[in-house]
Design a protein around this motif. Sequence first.
Motif, mmCIF file in Angstrom:
data_model
loop_
_atom_site.group_PDB
_atom_site.id
_atom_site.type_symbol
_atom_site.label_atom_id
_atom_site.label_comp_id
_atom_site.label_asym_id
_atom_site.label_seq_id
_atom_site.Cartn_x
_atom_site.Cartn_y
_atom_site.Cartn_z
ATOM 1 N N PRO A 63 37.489 -44.505 75.434
ATOM 2 C CA PRO A 63 36.165 -45.092 75.176
ATOM 3 C C PRO A 63 35.107 -44.042 74.828
ATOM 4 C CG PRO A 63 37.117 -46.044 77.152
ATOM 5 C CD PRO A 63 38.000 -44.910 76.739
ATOM 6 N N LEU A 64 35.255 -42.851 75.360
ATOM 7 C CA LEU A 64 34.301 -41.782 75.058
ATOM 8 C C LEU A 64 34.398 -41.349 73.597
ATOM 9 C CD1 LEU A 64 34.824 -39.764 78.317
ATOM 10 C CD2 LEU A 64 32.659 -40.788 77.603
ATOM 11 N N LEU A 65 35.611 -41.404 73.041
ATOM 12 C CA LEU A 65 35.789 -41.018 71.637
ATOM 13 C C LEU A 65 35.001 -41.931 70.704
ATOM 14 C CD1 LEU A 65 39.607 -40.228 71.547
ATOM 15 C CD2 LEU A 65 37.743 -38.593 71.295
ATOM 16 N N ALA A 66 34.881 -43.194 71.082
ATOM 17 C CA ALA A 66 34.199 -44.162 70.236
ATOM 18 C C ALA A 66 32.685 -44.218 70.469
ATOM 19 C CB ALA A 66 34.802 -45.554 70.460
ATOM 20 N N ALA A 67 32.223 -43.666 71.574
ATOM 21 C CA ALA A 67 30.797 -43.740 71.910
ATOM 22 C C ALA A 67 29.976 -42.785 71.051
ATOM 23 C CB ALA A 67 30.587 -43.414 73.381
ATOM 24 N N THR A 68 28.768 -43.187 70.729
ATOM 25 C CA THR A 68 27.869 -42.362 69.931
ATOM 26 C C THR A 68 27.628 -41.004 70.573
ATOM 27 O OG1 THR A 68 26.768 -44.362 69.168
ATOM 28 C CG2 THR A 68 25.589 -42.295 68.847
ATOM 29 N N ASP A 69 27.409 -40.994 71.859
ATOM 30 C CA ASP A 69 27.172 -39.741 72.586
ATOM 31 C C ASP A 69 28.404 -39.339 73.389
ATOM 32 O OD1 ASP A 69 27.028 -41.773 74.431
ATOM 33 O OD2 ASP A 69 25.308 -40.953 75.494
ATOM 34 N N GLY A 70 29.573 -39.739 72.925
ATOM 35 C CA GLY A 70 30.809 -39.544 73.663
ATOM 36 C C GLY A 70 31.139 -38.106 73.960
ATOM 37 N N VAL A 71 30.919 -37.204 73.012
ATOM 38 C CA VAL A 71 31.245 -35.793 73.233
ATOM 39 C C VAL A 71 30.385 -35.229 74.355
ATOM 40 C CG1 VAL A 71 31.223 -33.478 72.229
ATOM 41 C CG2 VAL A 71 32.096 -35.397 70.894
ATOM 42 N N ASP A 72 29.107 -35.472 74.304
ATOM 43 C CA ASP A 72 28.209 -34.972 75.352
ATOM 44 C C ASP A 72 28.569 -35.556 76.716
ATOM 45 O OD1 ASP A 72 26.758 -33.434 73.548
ATOM 46 O OD2 ASP A 72 25.325 -35.047 73.143
#
Length: 140
Positions: A63-72
Amino acid sequence: MNAIPDRLTPHEALIGAMLFMAASGAHVDDAEIGKMTRLVRELPAFAGVDAQEVAAATEACLPLLAATDGVDRAIDLIHDALPPRLRETAYLLACEIAAADGEATQEELVFLQQLRIGLELDRLVAGAIERAARARYQLV
């Protein structure tokens, strides 16, 4: 798809560092997948981790990969999940994945810089880790 996690286990954090490194390039290639698999099988940090736990860790990070701020958010979660001695290990794992396919892309280098800063690693320590990973993949 699963919800974005609010915390990671140490194993999820280490796997997440590799997964985000692989995803930061143009695409995740066979060399990167193979390297992640070998690292999980061989390194003491993953002792006792089985295929189901790897799959669960990957699912937690997707889910983090798809989130706009996922990397942060991922870097913050990785930082919070790991004691300082394992933050160097997470950075090493990311460097190993970047080096696995022969050449780090600009996107991978940007991710490494973000990860180094987010994990609060000294530049000299990070440079030594990067150089060691690069040296392991030199061709004759």
